[in-house]
Design a protein around this motif. Structure first.
Motif, PDB file in Angstrom:
ATOM      1  N   UNK A 349     -42.058 -18.619 -68.101  1.00  0.00           N
ATOM      2  CA  UNK A 349     -41.858 -17.444 -67.248  1.00  0.00           C
ATOM      3  C   UNK A 349     -43.193 -16.899 -66.738  1.00  0.00           C
ATOM      4  N   UNK A 350     -44.239 -17.026 -67.543  1.00  0.00           N
ATOM      5  CA  UNK A 350     -45.569 -16.580 -67.102  1.00  0.00           C
ATOM      6  C   UNK A 350     -46.036 -17.325 -65.853  1.00  0.00           C
ATOM      7  N   UNK A 351     -45.475 -18.522 -65.609  1.00  0.00           N
ATOM      8  CA  UNK A 351     -45.865 -19.338 -64.456  1.00  0.00           C
ATOM      9  C   UNK A 351     -44.974 -19.116 -63.233  1.00  0.00           C
ATOM     10  N   UNK A 352     -43.952 -18.285 -63.373  1.00  0.00           N
ATOM     11  CA  UNK A 352     -42.969 -18.145 -62.299  1.00  0.00           C
ATOM     12  C   UNK A 352     -43.595 -17.757 -60.956  1.00  0.00           C
ATOM     13  N   UNK A 354     -46.686 -18.038 -59.836  1.00  0.00           N
ATOM     14  CA  UNK A 354     -47.553 -19.076 -59.268  1.00  0.00           C
ATOM     15  C   UNK A 354     -46.725 -20.224 -58.696  1.00  0.00           C
ATOM     16  N   UNK A 355     -45.694 -20.663 -59.437  1.00  0.00           N
ATOM     17  CA  UNK A 355     -44.878 -21.781 -58.976  1.00  0.00           C
ATOM     18  C   UNK A 355     -44.078 -21.409 -57.725  1.00  0.00           C
ATOM     19  N   UNK A 356     -43.539 -20.192 -57.698  1.00  0.00           N
ATOM     20  CA  UNK A 356     -42.797 -19.762 -56.512  1.00  0.00           C
ATOM     21  C   UNK A 356     -43.705 -19.653 -55.298  1.00  0.00           C
ATOM     22  N   UNK A 357     -44.939 -19.188 -55.513  1.00  0.00           N
ATOM     23  CA  UNK A 357     -45.889 -19.095 -54.405  1.00  0.00           C
ATOM     24  C   UNK A 357     -46.243 -20.471 -53.854  1.00  0.00           C
ATOM     25  N   UNK A 358     -46.131 -21.495 -54.683  1.00  0.00           N
ATOM     26  CA  UNK A 358     -46.346 -22.857 -54.207  1.00  0.00           C
ATOM     27  C   UNK A 358     -45.150 -23.380 -53.409  1.00  0.00           C
ATOM     28  N   UNK A 359     -44.071 -22.604 -53.400  1.00  0.00           N
ATOM     29  CA  UNK A 359     -42.859 -23.020 -52.706  1.00  0.00           C
ATOM     30  C   UNK A 359     -41.886 -23.758 -53.599  1.00  0.00           C
ATOM     31  N   UNK A 360     -42.128 -23.772 -54.921  1.00  0.00           N
ATOM     32  CA  UNK A 360     -41.272 -24.501 -55.841  1.00  0.00           C
ATOM     33  C   UNK A 360     -40.015 -23.691 -56.162  1.00  0.00           C
ATOM     34  N   UNK A 361     -39.042 -24.411 -56.692  1.00  0.00           N
ATOM     35  CA  UNK A 361     -37.744 -23.831 -57.071  1.00  0.00           C
ATOM     36  C   UNK A 361     -37.311 -24.527 -58.353  1.00  0.00           C
ATOM     37  N   UNK A 462     -37.657  -9.750 -52.855  1.00  0.00           N
ATOM     38  CA  UNK A 462     -38.735  -9.461 -53.797  1.00  0.00           C
ATOM     39  C   UNK A 462     -38.568 -10.200 -55.121  1.00  0.00           C
ATOM     40  N   UNK A 463     -37.621 -11.080 -55.219  1.00  0.00           N
ATOM     41  CA  UNK A 463     -37.293 -11.655 -56.526  1.00  0.00           C
ATOM     42  C   UNK A 463     -38.152 -12.874 -56.871  1.00  0.00           C
ATOM     43  N   UNK A 464     -38.280 -13.089 -58.173  1.00  0.00           N
ATOM     44  CA  UNK A 464     -38.893 -14.303 -58.715  1.00  0.00           C
ATOM     45  C   UNK A 464     -37.925 -15.042 -59.628  1.00  0.00           C
TER      46      UNK A 464
END
Length: 574
Positions: A349-352, A354-361, A462-464
């Motif tokens: 969850x701490x990486x959520x 960063x990963x979302x900003x990379x466009x990952x899902x 605004x969600x992650x």
């Protein structure tokens, strides 16, 4: 050519009851929806599918006389452009149902079937031994069978906690269905439902977790076989110029995916359940998918919608993408303790962000497995990313998990197109310590998506994380046990999530059936505008479904297990 789509047709029960056998014969001419004497072929601004060109228009009334209808018959119809003054009467308190004095007779239903060209289907429960059907191919069967009442289940699946027997009854299924093949049939059905005060239901496929495609005694519009599609290499609107698909209401996700691959483009497709109707509840509920982190919600890319009962949409498509996906599963046991499991989750969850900003899902689940906990990532999806780039991006997380001691063996695949990656990555066709299971999604909406003017809840921008809780039970479990699980889900566990995320919302297609304050949860600040639109275009509340705009004015008359509204009961105004 006429450009008018809707014609107001007035059916009154007494007038229909007076129809003679000669009128039934005359109606046969009207039932042939390919003749100009009955149905006008209409051309709109956007190109229509053939089935969409067959519509009732103002000129139809004159043509009906030529088809054999007399003046008495024509008095049943009233075009919207020439409204007939209607006597103002109090709104009926409830919809009408079989057994009520005003329920249409068999002769009226036979006439209606003739007018529809033989498209009317009388409901037979899905589990009847004489009518074995697959849910998606059945005109009324749905996945949310609990809320329907589970009235016709195979013996091994009969729910003891509901007190049901093996005897079959229609229960919460609509009484009749129209197997829609033209817009004219939809127009007839909407009008007869309104004028006779019958509950109107719409069903595409069987994927309905909120019982929106069920309804005791209803008249069901079944759009499953509207399968047309068209690809535009350069679709033009005032704000868009580029490739697009026009898809009819019955097109399913697996079909749309195949067509996208054929045309070397990418569609905003959801993950599991390829049999879902693509432009049904998926897009109309917002539509999140493995491409949400780079493209936003599926609803953001709708270019046009045909009609109020949706028969087709035009949606944007995107270039082919290089995609890398990862799947894995881990289960506690041995040296991998429960404490290590939750340490793994914290690191993830701490990486959520960063990963979302990379466009990952990512789509993953946390479930009970006996006395152990299992965590499986159905798939993490990295658009526009090579396998090497993906491994580099995930290296910090992989190292944290190695330090914790996570028994981790991922399957990572790279594909040169989204269609193949989608097929390979998802196993199509699935609070915690107190008994809940959890499904979680890590994604975001890209910057600027909040400017899109549609009904998507602003909380999605605004969600992650999107999280779903669910509970399971056996059909042999006691009523007390099942009731406790269901009440905990709504009244105990869900409020804890809301306390942690006070400005959040949820996703209507995968929500609690009795979601408290659903207007805010589903639509946020958009709800007042939606309600105003609903009242303007449907002032008589012909269109109703549980937890949809305007439904707060209605209530179902009975409950399941004391608190779940039963679709196998009368729908009445509050």
């Amino acid at each position: 050519m006429m450009t008018k789509i809707w014609t107001r047709l007035v059916f009154t029960a007494p007038a229909l009851a007076l129809l003679s056998s000669s009128l039934l014969e005359a109606a046969t001419a009207f039932s042939d929806l390919n003749i100009d004497a009955a149905v006008e072929k209409v051309l709109g601004k956007n190109e229509l599918f053939d089935f969409e060109t067959l519509q009732l228009t103002d000129d139809v009334l004159a043509n009906l006389k030529d088809a054999g209808f007399g003046d008495e018959a024509l008095s049943l119809f009233s075009p919207k452009s020439k409204p007939v003054k209607r006597q103002v009467v109090a709104k009926p308190p409830c919809k009408i149902y079989p057994g009520d004095a005003t329920w249409p007779s068999g002769a009226i239903w036979r006439l209606f079937n003739v007018l529809l060209g033989g498209a009317l289907i009388r409901t037979v429960p899905e589990a009847s031994l004489c009518y074995p059907e697959w849910q998606i191919e059945h005109p009324t069967s749905i996945r949310s069978i609990l809320f329907q009442g589970m009235t016709c289940m195979p013996p091994n699946y009969t729910a003891g906690f509901l007190g049901n027997t093996v005897n079959c009854s229609i229960g919460g299924f609509p009484e009749h269905s129209v197997n829609v093949s033209t817009i004219a049939q939809i127009q007839l059905a909407v009008n007869i439902a309104r004028e006779l005060n019958i509950r109107l239901v719409i069903k595409n496929t069987a994927h309905d977790f909120g019982a929106k495609s069920a309804g005791k005694g209803g008249l069901n519009l079944w759009t499953h076989y509207l399968k047309d599609y068209k690809f535009y290499s350069n679709y033009q609107t005032d704000t868009y110029s580029g490739p697009a698909f026009k898809l009819a209401a019955g097109v399913q996700v697996f079909e749309a995916n195949e067509w996208a691959k054929q045309h070397n483009v990418t569609l905003h497709l959801l993950t599991l359940f390829p049999s879902v109707g693509f432009i049904g509840g998926y897009i109309q509920g917002g539509g999140h998918s493995p491409l949400t982190s780079i493209y936003g919600m599926a609803a953001d890319h709708v270019l046009s919608i045909q009609l109020g009962v949706v028969t087709s949409m035009v949606v944007k498509v995107f270039p082919q993408l290089n995609i890398t996906t990862m799947t894995y599963n881990v289960t506690t046991g041995g040296n991998f303790t429960h404490d290590k499991f939750w340490a793994m989750q914290r690191a993830y969850v701490d990486e959520f962000e960063r990963l979302a900003d990379l466009g990952y899902y990512s789509y993953y689940r946390i479930r009970h497995l006996g006395g152990e906990i299992t965590h499986d990532v159905t798939s993490m999806v990295a658009p526009n990313t090579s396998e090497a780039g993906f491994r580099a991006a995930l290296a910090p997380l992989f190292q944290k998990w190695a330090d914790i001691g996570v028994p981790f063996q991922p399957v990572i695949r790279e594909s040169d197109n989204y269609s193949d990656a989608w097929l390979a990555a998802f196993p199509h066709e699935g609070v915690f310590d107190e008994g809940a299971n959890i499904i979680l999604f890590n994604m975001r909406n890209p910057p600027g998506s909040e400017l899109t003017d549609n009904a998507v809840n602003p909380a999605w921008r605004k969600m992650l994380m999107f999280a779903i809780m669910f509970v399971t039970w056996n059909v042999t479990d006691s009523t007390q046990h099942v009731t406790r699980l269901l009440r905990n889900l709504t009244y105990e566990w869900n409020p804890r999530w809301k306390t942690l995320t006070p400005t959040s919302g949820t996703y209507m297609p995968e929500s609690d059936y009795i979601e408290p304050n659903w207007q805010e949860s589903f639509h946020g600040s958009k709800y007042p505008r939606l309600l105003e639109i609903k009242k303007r275009w449907d002032p008589e509340s012909v269109s109703y479904a549980t937890n949809t705009v305007g439904s707060e004015e209605w209530m179902l008359g009975d409950t399941i297990m004391g608190h779940l509204p039963s679709q196998n009961s009368k729908l009445c105004r509050k």
